[in-house]
Design a protein around this motif. Structure first.
Motif, PDB file in Angstrom:
ATOM      1  N   THR A 156       0.802  -1.227   0.000  1.00 58.46           N
ATOM      2  CA  THR A 156       0.000   0.000   0.000  1.00 58.46           C
ATOM      3  C   THR A 156       0.839   1.283   0.000  1.00 58.46           C
ATOM      4  O   THR A 156       0.297   2.361  -0.235  1.00 58.46           O
ATOM      5  CB  THR A 156      -0.927   0.028   1.237  1.00 58.46           C
ATOM      6  OG1 THR A 156      -0.136  -0.202   2.409  1.00 58.46           O
ATOM      7  CG2 THR A 156      -2.001  -1.031   1.128  1.00 58.46           C
ATOM      8  N   LEU A 157       2.133   1.184   0.253  1.00 60.47           N
ATOM      9  CA  LEU A 157       2.973   2.388   0.209  1.00 60.47           C
ATOM     10  C   LEU A 157       2.881   3.063  -1.150  1.00 60.47           C
ATOM     11  O   LEU A 157       2.934   2.387  -2.180  1.00 60.47           O
ATOM     12  CB  LEU A 157       4.442   2.003   0.399  1.00 60.47           C
ATOM     13  CG  LEU A 157       4.990   1.833   1.800  1.00 60.47           C
ATOM     14  CD1 LEU A 157       6.450   1.366   1.690  1.00 60.47           C
ATOM     15  CD2 LEU A 157       4.913   3.140   2.564  1.00 60.47           C
ATOM     16  N   PRO A 158       2.789   4.385  -1.179  1.00 59.47           N
ATOM     17  CA  PRO A 158       2.890   5.074  -2.478  1.00 59.47           C
ATOM     18  C   PRO A 158       4.271   4.806  -3.087  1.00 59.47           C
ATOM     19  O   PRO A 158       5.276   4.764  -2.372  1.00 59.47           O
ATOM     20  CB  PRO A 158       2.734   6.550  -2.117  1.00 59.47           C
ATOM     21  CG  PRO A 158       2.077   6.570  -0.779  1.00 59.47           C
ATOM     22  CD  PRO A 158       2.523   5.330  -0.073  1.00 59.47           C
ATOM     23  N   THR A 159       4.297   4.623  -4.389  1.00 59.85           N
ATOM     24  CA  THR A 159       5.573   4.339  -5.070  1.00 59.85           C
ATOM     25  C   THR A 159       5.911   5.466  -6.033  1.00 59.85           C
ATOM     26  O   THR A 159       5.019   6.165  -6.479  1.00 59.85           O
ATOM     27  CB  THR A 159       5.486   3.015  -5.857  1.00 59.85           C
ATOM     28  OG1 THR A 159       4.430   3.129  -6.828  1.00 59.85           O
ATOM     29  CG2 THR A 159       5.267   1.840  -4.941  1.00 59.85           C
ATOM     30  N   PRO A 160       7.215   5.652  -6.352  1.00 64.03           N
ATOM     31  CA  PRO A 160       8.364   4.906  -5.831  1.00 64.03           C
ATOM     32  C   PRO A 160       8.725   5.362  -4.429  1.00 64.03           C
ATOM     33  O   PRO A 160       8.446   6.500  -4.047  1.00 64.03           O
ATOM     34  CB  PRO A 160       9.474   5.275  -6.810  1.00 64.03           C
ATOM     35  CG  PRO A 160       9.115   6.666  -7.251  1.00 64.03           C
ATOM     36  CD  PRO A 160       7.613   6.680  -7.323  1.00 64.03           C
ATOM     37  N   LEU A 196      11.038   0.507  -4.041  1.00 65.51           N
ATOM     38  CA  LEU A 196       9.764  -0.141  -4.343  1.00 65.51           C
ATOM     39  C   LEU A 196       9.109   0.608  -5.508  1.00 65.51           C
ATOM     40  O   LEU A 196       9.015   1.841  -5.473  1.00 65.51           O
ATOM     41  CB  LEU A 196       8.861  -0.102  -3.110  1.00 65.51           C
ATOM     42  CG  LEU A 196       7.512  -0.804  -3.205  1.00 65.51           C
ATOM     43  CD1 LEU A 196       7.681  -2.321  -3.254  1.00 65.51           C
ATOM     44  CD2 LEU A 196       6.621  -0.419  -2.014  1.00 65.51           C
ATOM     45  N   ALA A 197       8.691  -0.146  -6.530  1.00 62.33           N
ATOM     46  CA  ALA A 197       8.128   0.477  -7.735  1.00 62.33           C
ATOM     47  C   ALA A 197       6.899  -0.290  -8.179  1.00 62.33           C
ATOM     48  O   ALA A 197       6.720  -1.464  -7.832  1.00 62.33           O
ATOM     49  CB  ALA A 197       9.172   0.491  -8.853  1.00 62.33           C
ATOM     50  N   THR A 198       6.066   0.375  -8.973  1.00 62.83           N
ATOM     51  CA  THR A 198       4.826  -0.219  -9.476  1.00 62.83           C
ATOM     52  C   THR A 198       4.879  -0.303 -10.997  1.00 62.83           C
ATOM     53  O   THR A 198       5.325   0.646 -11.655  1.00 62.83           O
ATOM     54  CB  THR A 198       3.619   0.648  -9.058  1.00 62.83           C
ATOM     55  OG1 THR A 198       3.569   0.728  -7.636  1.00 62.83           O
ATOM     56  CG2 THR A 198       2.307   0.058  -9.574  1.00 62.83           C
ATOM     57  N   VAL A 199       4.403  -1.424 -11.529  1.00 63.94           N
ATOM     58  CA  VAL A 199       4.316  -1.585 -12.981  1.00 63.94           C
ATOM     59  C   VAL A 199       3.250  -0.631 -13.524  1.00 63.94           C
ATOM     60  O   VAL A 199       2.127  -0.585 -13.013  1.00 63.94           O
ATOM     61  CB  VAL A 199       3.982  -3.041 -13.350  1.00 63.94           C
ATOM     62  CG1 VAL A 199       3.727  -3.174 -14.855  1.00 63.94           C
ATOM     63  CG2 VAL A 199       5.110  -3.975 -12.900  1.00 63.94           C
ATOM     64  N   ILE A 200       3.633   0.152 -14.565  1.00 61.87           N
ATOM     65  CA  ILE A 200       2.681   1.093 -15.172  1.00 61.87           C
ATOM     66  C   ILE A 200       2.444   0.795 -16.650  1.00 61.87           C
ATOM     67  O   ILE A 200       1.670   1.504 -17.295  1.00 61.87           O
ATOM     68  CB  ILE A 200       3.128   2.560 -15.001  1.00 61.87           C
ATOM     69  CG1 ILE A 200       4.508   2.803 -15.655  1.00 61.87           C
ATOM     70  CG2 ILE A 200       3.156   2.962 -13.534  1.00 61.87           C
ATOM     71  CD1 ILE A 200       4.883   4.288 -15.753  1.00 61.87           C
ATOM     72  N   GLY A 201       3.084  -0.228 -17.200  1.00 62.21           N
ATOM     73  CA  GLY A 201       2.818  -0.540 -18.607  1.00 62.21           C
ATOM     74  C   GLY A 201       3.778  -1.561 -19.169  1.00 62.21           C
ATOM     75  O   GLY A 201       4.658  -2.080 -18.454  1.00 62.21           O
TER      76      GLY A 201
END
Lengths: 385, 385
Positions: free
Chosen positions: B13-17, B266-271
């Motif tokens: 749930t942490l905002p990334t990055p 920590l990173a989130t997949v965006i595409g």
């Protein structure tokens, strides 16, 4: 008790290293691009990721309310607090960020997002339905294979994204960024990049419109293409960021001259290795950033081009290497010429490879005017996400 | 009104990055070096420039009062405020910084400085006389030609600096940093660097002592040499910094394994660009830094090695390219194998090239324990000068 040496009034007394902004050069850079785009009949949506400063943004945007482009929700939040009301968040959206997008929109900010997949469009439509308000989205188009975006000719994917958005979101238009133009050289190549950037979004927009979608916004932008575009018919807005300060990478591409670079790092000489021809300064990579964007260009500027305290380049003097808080100044490899006679305590200004990266290492701008050593203002800048 | 998605309690749930610190790995790294130096009978003066965090410093220093090494006056100031009383500012002093050195010393902090020239020694002696209190200084020795410092065999310059300091300052000792060890490979080469580092300062100290100067402190340090030293007879303290977190550069030299690296983004997949084998994430160079320290090593890790959310590497998956807020994940050039099945919204953790540089892009650590997704603390970190 000694007096602390942090008198902020002059380039001779500022604690070093620190970031110096030549406001005359900045104003000239803004006027130049605004004039060029006025001539082409298209508006500017400046990218604020380079400056991350309310004071710079106010000088950069067409109006105090925008429009503006941002690269993080932190930028959206901070500029919204400062009164900006028309913002494009130009990095592909992840669903976890949609609640904050909606929250900012609920505060009266027309915050639009970017996406390039059906999955994202479905998430945006679902979040919009749940919130009872449509989140406006631009479809990102890949004009030059350098990063994200839908291929302009991929009509199947464009129509699918349009259809998914129509289930609750709002298709506002298409956008692209000609990041590949950073590798182009010469006016003809750069103009070709600008034409390709325009053609990519216009082609995608035709596909979407033929499928029955409104597509009011046609957004392009990169600093090199913005300056070299000669025909932006059909384009509704141009995004550009780094032009506000320019940097050595932009000078290497030929978009500006070294004398246009508005940002520099003020540093103090802390030593010498005379037999090696080295002058050591207190600006290392922490002050300059690790960006070595000119390494792949015709003229490698090391970690930066060294100028005197008043911003006049010494010629072939560069920051050849950098540790965290140490910089090594020397003549460019192969250069003839003499090292300037700089003693411990003397000050220099170092022009950066990449204004976005160097700026990000600092929390404020020390604003000067060309030819003056007086710091006439200190403008805060922010970072984070 | 939607709830903001900034629940800071979990890696999900942490905002990334954002920056994640595995405290178990950190604790293990600290215990390892402390044990090694205890075995050699020498104390540690940890370098706090990597962490820039009071909470990390408390775990790193032998006592809450120090000793510690810093790279900026901002670090000296912040750690002094937190109760540290024994600090070495390990970047060559410029005269303009002496008033603040004196101010911190007047607050009860034993803050020592570093210099390598007669000009600096004269400025220190003059400032000490004017203030009525001797500023203690270490002479920097150049053990491997990589940066600043007096050549260990330059007896003339060493004696001249000693004599200049004796006019009001205080010679506390000699120090060196084997920065050249970053280019060494294998235990034998690294041990040779450690021996050369020790021998350089011992040689300089003999020269100074023979000239009648006290030289109580013999200070060496770099993470590679600290771990490979086998005999530190005559050395009084070891400085090291990056070992607290380790990074891909240190793993490439062979000082640690990838599983020792305590810091990740920590990173989130965006595409995706599926036909190119690319996965796009919301961590670009702003989150990772522009540091490409592994580019010159045997294994180039791009902008970072990609792990799953729990910190397990995917193998040959790296951040092959980075824009400001976009990262491109792909298989390492030449690697066989499959891309992991990562959807938009999925999360990864990316190990950095250089912990000092990546840490500097962030203002806080999200502290987790190995194998847990719970954020058990948020520790602030600072930057600036």
């Amino acid at each position: 008790m000694p007096v602390l040496s942090d008198d902020p009034s002059s380039l001779d007394t500022l604690p070093t290293p620190c970031l110096v902004l030549d406001a005359d050069r900045m104003d000239r850079n803004i006027t130049r691009l605004r004039g060029h785009l006025d001539g082409l009949g298209v508006g500017m949506r400046p990218h604020l990721k380079t400056a991350k400063s309310v004071e710079v943004a106010q000088r950069l945007m067409p109006t105090p309310q925008g429009p503006a482009t941002v690269s993080t929700l932190q930028e959206a939040r901070r500029f919204a607090e400062a009164g900006v009301r028309d913002i494009l968040y130009a990095v592909g959206i992840s669903p976890a960020k949609l609640p904050e997008i909606l929250a900012l929109r609920a505060q009266g900010v027309d915050l639009a997002i970017v996406l390039d997949s059906v999955e994202q469009a479905e998430a945006v439509a679902a979040a919009s339905r749940a919130a009872g308000t449509a989140i406006p989205a631009l479809i990102e188009i890949d004009c030059d294979d350098h990063r994200s975006g839908v291929q302009p000719g991929d009509a199947v994917r464009l129509r699918a994204i349009g259809a998914a958005l129509a289930q609750g979101g709002a298709l506002r238009g298409v956008m692209t960024h000609a990041g590949g133009s950073y590798r182009a050289r010469g006016a003809a190549e750069l103009r070709a990049c600008a034409d390709a950037e325009r053609d990519a979004v216009l082609s995608a927009a035709r596909t979407l419109r033929a499928a029955g979608h409104d597509c009011p916004v046609i957004s392009v932008g990169s600093t090199p293409t913005a300056h070299h575009a000669t025909d932006l018919s059909g384009v509704t807005e141009v995004r550009a960021g780094v032009f506000v300060f320019f940097d050595l990478v932009m000078a290497g591409i030929g978009i500006c001259s070294v004398d246009d670079i508005a940002l520099s790092v003020l540093a103090t000489v802390i030593g010498h290795q005379r037999e090696k021809g080295w002058i050591l300064v207190d600006a290392g990579w922490m002050a300059m950033s690790r960006d070595r964007g000119t390494a792949k260009q015709d003229v490698d500027q090391g970690y930066g081009l060294v100028c005197d305290r008043d911003g006049r380049p010494y010629g072939d003097l560069i920051l050849v290497d950098a540790n965290q808080e140490h910089g090594i100044i020397a003549l460019r490899p192969g250069a003839s010429g003499m090292l300037p006679d700089l003693a411990v305590g003397d000050r220099v200004r170092i022009l950066p490879n990449h204004a976005c990266a160097t700026g990000a290492q600092h929390d404020r701008y020390h604003v000067v005017r060309a030819g003056s050593d007086t710091v006439e203002a200190v403008w805060p800048r922010f970072g984070g996400w």
